[in-house]
Enzyme design. Sequence first.
Site, PDB file in Angstrom:
ATOM      1  N   SER A  48       0.889  -1.165  -0.057  1.00 41.69           N
ATOM      2  CA  SER A  48       0.010  -0.040  -0.114  1.00 41.69           C
ATOM      3  C   SER A  48       0.929   1.340   0.105  1.00 41.69           C
ATOM      4  CB  SER A  48      -1.008   0.154   1.422  1.00 41.69           C
ATOM      5  OG  SER A  48      -1.615  -1.226   1.387  1.00 41.69           O
ATOM      6  N   HIS A  52       3.250   3.845   8.134  1.00 43.30           N
ATOM      7  CA  HIS A  52       2.380   3.881   8.922  1.00 43.30           C
ATOM      8  C   HIS A  52       2.786   4.677  10.272  1.00 43.30           C
ATOM      9  CE1 HIS A  52      -0.442   0.987   7.274  1.00 43.30           C
ATOM     10  NE2 HIS A  52       0.679   0.301   6.867  1.00 43.30           N
ATOM     11  N   VAL A 175      18.669 -18.804  -3.977  1.00 42.50           N
ATOM     12  CA  VAL A 175      19.600 -19.394  -2.945  1.00 42.50           C
ATOM     13  C   VAL A 175      18.609 -20.651  -2.751  1.00 42.50           C
ATOM     14  CG1 VAL A 175      20.138 -19.074  -0.940  1.00 42.50           C
ATOM     15  CG2 VAL A 175      20.553 -17.226  -2.219  1.00 42.50           C
ATOM     16  N   LYS A 254      -4.348  -4.701   8.417  1.00 39.12           N
ATOM     17  CA  LYS A 254      -4.915  -3.529   8.659  1.00 39.12           C
ATOM     18  C   LYS A 254      -6.289  -3.139   8.064  1.00 39.12           C
ATOM     19  CE  LYS A 254      -0.388  -1.734   9.962  1.00 39.12           C
ATOM     20  NZ  LYS A 254       0.223  -2.995   9.834  1.00 39.12           N
ATOM     21  N   SER A 346       7.512   0.570   6.395  1.00 36.68           N
ATOM     22  CA  SER A 346       7.676   1.888   7.328  1.00 36.68           C
ATOM     23  C   SER A 346       8.805   1.525   8.283  1.00 36.68           C
ATOM     24  CB  SER A 346       6.298   1.904   8.295  1.00 36.68           C
ATOM     25  OG  SER A 346       5.247   1.807   7.614  1.00 36.68           O
ATOM     26  N   CYS A 446       4.395   2.938 -25.380  1.00 34.35           N
ATOM     27  CA  CYS A 446       5.727   3.344 -25.297  1.00 34.35           C
ATOM     28  C   CYS A 446       6.672   2.203 -25.021  1.00 34.35           C
ATOM     29  CB  CYS A 446       5.819   4.349 -24.084  1.00 34.35           C
ATOM     30  SG  CYS A 446       5.418   3.644 -22.602  1.00 34.35           S
TER      31      CYS A 446
HETATM   32  C1  LIG Z   1      -0.575  -6.560   0.356  1.00 32.96           C
HETATM   33  C2  LIG Z   1       0.451  -5.847   1.161  1.00 32.96           C
HETATM   34  C3  LIG Z   1       0.558  -4.516   1.784  1.00 32.96           C
HETATM   35  C4  LIG Z   1       1.271  -3.933   2.528  1.00 32.96           C
HETATM   36  N1  LIG Z   1       1.210  -2.664   3.105  1.00 32.96           N
HETATM   37  C5  LIG Z   1       2.297  -2.031   3.505  1.00 32.96           C
HETATM   38  C6  LIG Z   1       2.149  -0.665   4.011  1.00 32.96           C
HETATM   39  O1  LIG Z   1       1.369  -0.007   3.587  1.00 32.96           O
HETATM   40  N2  LIG Z   1       3.074  -0.184   4.799  1.00 32.96           N
HETATM   41  C7  LIG Z   1       4.125  -0.818   5.477  1.00 32.96           C
HETATM   42  O2  LIG Z   1       4.934  -0.558   5.987  1.00 32.96           O
HETATM   43  N3  LIG Z   1       4.304  -2.292   4.902  1.00 32.96           N
HETATM   44  C8  LIG Z   1       3.461  -2.752   4.024  1.00 32.96           C
HETATM   45  N4  LIG Z   1       3.474  -3.947   3.745  1.00 32.96           N
HETATM   46  C9  LIG Z   1       4.613  -4.953   4.142  1.00 32.96           C
HETATM   47  C10 LIG Z   1       5.916  -4.660   3.394  1.00 32.96           C
HETATM   48  O3  LIG Z   1       5.605  -4.549   1.973  1.00 32.96           O
HETATM   49  C11 LIG Z   1       7.058  -5.571   3.423  1.00 32.96           C
HETATM   50  O4  LIG Z   1       7.343  -5.554   5.083  1.00 32.96           O
HETATM   51  C12 LIG Z   1       8.251  -5.311   3.084  1.00 32.96           C
HETATM   52  O5  LIG Z   1       8.120  -5.117   1.513  1.00 32.96           O
HETATM   53  C13 LIG Z   1       9.205  -6.611   3.311  1.00 32.96           C
HETATM   54  O6  LIG Z   1      10.417  -6.050   2.889  1.00 32.96           O
HETATM   55  P1  LIG Z   1      11.498  -7.333   2.471  1.00 32.96           P
HETATM   56  O7  LIG Z   1      12.554  -6.712   2.088  1.00 32.96           O
HETATM   57  O8  LIG Z   1      11.343  -7.956   4.104  1.00 32.96           O
HETATM   58  O9  LIG Z   1      10.940  -8.553   1.743  1.00 32.96           O
HETATM   59  P2  LIG Z   1      10.734  -8.609   0.124  1.00 32.96           P
HETATM   60  O10 LIG Z   1      10.302  -7.299  -0.671  1.00 32.96           O
HETATM   61  O11 LIG Z   1       9.752  -9.831  -0.184  1.00 32.96           O
HETATM   62  O12 LIG Z   1      12.024  -9.021  -0.576  1.00 32.96           O
HETATM   63  C14 LIG Z   1      12.612 -10.403  -0.367  1.00 32.96           C
HETATM   64  C15 LIG Z   1      13.377 -10.593  -1.563  1.00 32.96           C
HETATM   65  O13 LIG Z   1      14.044 -11.737  -1.292  1.00 32.96           O
HETATM   66  C16 LIG Z   1      14.104 -12.340  -2.538  1.00 32.96           C
HETATM   67  N5  LIG Z   1      14.107 -14.091  -2.468  1.00 32.96           N
HETATM   68  C17 LIG Z   1      13.335 -14.666  -1.698  1.00 32.96           C
HETATM   69  N6  LIG Z   1      13.651 -15.831  -1.565  1.00 32.96           N
HETATM   70  C18 LIG Z   1      15.006 -16.116  -2.015  1.00 32.96           C
HETATM   71  C19 LIG Z   1      15.720 -17.071  -2.638  1.00 32.96           C
HETATM   72  N7  LIG Z   1      15.819 -17.998  -1.988  1.00 32.96           N
HETATM   73  N8  LIG Z   1      17.035 -16.668  -3.341  1.00 32.96           N
HETATM   74  C20 LIG Z   1      16.985 -15.552  -3.611  1.00 32.96           C
HETATM   75  N9  LIG Z   1      16.333 -14.326  -3.458  1.00 32.96           N
HETATM   76  C21 LIG Z   1      15.167 -14.763  -2.715  1.00 32.96           C
HETATM   77  C22 LIG Z   1      12.634 -12.164  -3.293  1.00 32.96           C
HETATM   78  O14 LIG Z   1      12.632 -12.148  -4.681  1.00 32.96           O
HETATM   79  C23 LIG Z   1      12.374 -10.646  -2.754  1.00 32.96           C
HETATM   80  O15 LIG Z   1      12.926  -9.869  -3.623  1.00 32.96           O
HETATM   81  C24 LIG Z   1       2.517  -4.570   3.012  1.00 32.96           C
HETATM   82  C25 LIG Z   1       2.667  -5.875   2.281  1.00 32.96           C
HETATM   83  C26 LIG Z   1       1.814  -6.490   1.577  1.00 32.96           C
HETATM   84  C27 LIG Z   1       2.093  -7.708   0.979  1.00 32.96           C
END
Ligand SMILES: Cc1cc2nc3c(=O)[nH]c(=O)nc-3n(C[C@H](O)[C@H](O)[C@H](O)COP(=O)(O)OP(=O)(O)OC[C@H]3O[C@@H](n4cnc5c(N)ncnc54)[C@H](O)[C@@H]3O)c2cc1C
Length: 489
Positions: A48, A52, A175, A254, A346, A446
Site C-alpha cells: 500500500s 504507518h 538461493v 490493517k 515503514s 511506449c
Molecule cells: C499487500 C501488502 C500491503 C502492505 N502494505 C504495507 C504498508 O502500507 N506499509 C508498510 O509499512 N508495509 C506494508 N507491507 C509490508 C511490506 O511490503 C513488507 O514488510 C516489506 O516490503 C518487506 O520487505 P522485505 O525486503 O523483507 O521482503 P521482500 O520485498 O519480499 O524482499 C525479499 C526478496 O527476497 C528474494 N528472495 C526470496 N527468496 C529467495 C531465494 N531463495 N533466493 C534469492 N532471493 C530470494 C525475493 O525475490 C525478494 O526480492 C505490505 C505488504 C503487502 C504484501
Amino acid sequence: MENTCDILIVGAGVVGCALARELSRYSASIAVLDRGSDAAEGASKANSGIVHAGYDAVPGSLKAKYNVEGANMFPTLCETLGVPYSPCGALVVGFSEEDRGTLDVLLDRGLQNGVPGMRIISGDEARDLEPNLNPAVTCALLVSTSGIVSPYELTFALADDAALNGVSFHFDVSVSAVKPLPVGGYLVKTSRGDWHCRLFINCAGASSADLHNQLCPGVPLKITHRRGQYYLLDRPKEAPFSRTIFQCPSAMGKGVLVSPTAHGNVLLGPSAEDIDDPLDTAVTQSGLDSVMDRVRLTLPGLSIRTNITNFSGLRAHEEGGDFVIGPVPGCPGAYETVGIESPGLSSAPAIARALSARIAEAESLSPKKICVPYKKPLRPFREMTPEEQQEAIVKDPRYGTIICRCEVITEAEIVAAAHRPVPARSIDAVKRRTRAGMGRGQGGFCSPRVADILSRETGIPLLDITKNGGESYLLTGTLTEPAERRNQA
Ligand SMILES: Cc1cc2nc3c(=O)[nH]c(=O)nc-3n(C[C@H](O)[C@H](O)[C@H](O)COP(=O)(O)OP(=O)(O)OC[C@H]3O[C@@H](n4cnc5c(N)ncnc54)[C@H](O)[C@@H]3O)c2cc1C
C-alpha cells in the site's frame, strides 16, 4: 563457479537493500543475491506504500518499536534519496459502538508506542475533512503523522546508494541451501553456483523462514503467505479524498484502505487471503470483489471506471505475529529478518540501522573513512516548470523527445534509468524507475520505444529485452529472422 564475499545478503527487497546501504559504510565486501530480475521484486513492489504512524502494533513488540522509529526517519531519508514521500495523514473510520471501542484501543496503543498527533473525532468532523465519506461513519481516529511513499522507488534508491558504495547486486540467482562451514563462515548454494561468505544475512521475505529452518531446525519458524489484491485508479482530476482512509483492523491485517499514492493515483485494497504458493501474485475476481465491498462502505460514491491496473502482493506472516530480527540462534555469523509483514516498509530504515549496528559491533567491522555521497536521480521532466524544461532540452536534446505520453517521460530519463548504479534491464525496471508505462496506456504505446532505447543503451539485443526478466520476452523474431530464432534459443 565459486564466489566469495565477506557479507552475503539474500533478498533485494526494501529490508535487504536498506541493510546493504547501512553495511556499505563499513570495510567489507558485500553481495546481495535475489531470485528476481531486479530489486523490489517481492512484497516491496506490491504493497500500500503507507508509512504507518505506529498506532496499530502491540506495545512492546518489535513491530511497534521499528515502525515508530522508521516512520520518524522517512522525511529525511526520502529527501536525501529523492524519493516521492508525502505526509498526507490518515483516518481510521468506525461505523458502530464496537468500532469506537477499537479506535480507543488504537489510540491507547499509539500513545504507548509514542505516536504523536492522534485524536478521536466525530463522524461529522471526519466528513468535514473528507466530504465523500459514508454518512454512516460515526467516529474516526485522526492521525497526522501517517504518510505515503513510493515503495519500489525507495528500494531502488537504497540499492543505488549501496552499489555506489561498493555493494554488488546479483539478480536471477535463487538461493537453495545454506550450510555452516567447519572452518567458520557459510557455504551458500544457488542456481548460479556456490558462494562462500563470512557473514550470512537472510532478508528473503516470503522464503526467509525456509532459510532460517535450514540453519536452525530446532527452533523452526513458519510463514503464511497472505495475499493482498488492489485496484489502481488513474490520477483523478479532483482527488476524492486527501488522506489514507482505513477501516478498523482485524486479525488478518490493517483492513481495506483507500489512499492517494505518492504519485497522485488512487489505490484501493488490499484483500487478505492465505495461500500456499509464495510466488502466486495472481488477482482474482473474488479477491477484487471483496476489496470493493469494503471500499463502498468507506466511500459509497467512488467510481472505479478509471481503474488502470490490478495487482497483488504477498504478506510474509510469521506465526508468532511479530518480526524476527537478529542473530540466528546457534549460528555464529548468521543474521536474519523473518516475518517482515506490514509495517515492514515503514520499519525498514530502522530495522537496517539497528541490525547493521549490531552486526558491526558483534563482528568488529570497521567504518570506512570515506563514503561516496548519493546523487539524487534527475528531477522528473513532468515536474519541471516550462522554463526548466526548456533549459533541460537545451542541455540534453533527449529531454525533447517524449517517449511515454501518459506520464510525460522523456528519452533522457529512460537513458538515465539504464545507467543508474543498479541499472534498469527490463521494460518493468524502466517503468518503476521512471513511470514510463505506469499511466492509463499501461505501456501500450511506449513499450516498443523503451525496449529500443534500453537495447541501445545496454547492448542487450532487442530480441532479448524482456518485460520483467525470465522468459517474458516481448519479441519472437524479426521480419528477416523469423520466429524460429526465439524457439531454437
Ligand atoms: C499487500 C501488502 C500491503 C502492505 N502494505 C504495507 C504498508 O502500507 N506499509 C508498510 O509499512 N508495509 C506494508 N507491507 C509490508 C511490506 O511490503 C513488507 O514488510 C516489506 O516490503 C518487506 O520487505 P522485505 O525486503 O523483507 O521482503 P521482500 O520485498 O519480499 O524482499 C525479499 C526478496 O527476497 C528474494 N528472495 C526470496 N527468496 C529467495 C531465494 N531463495 N533466493 C534469492 N532471493 C530470494 C525475493 O525475490 C525478494 O526480492 C505490505 C505488504 C503487502 C504484501
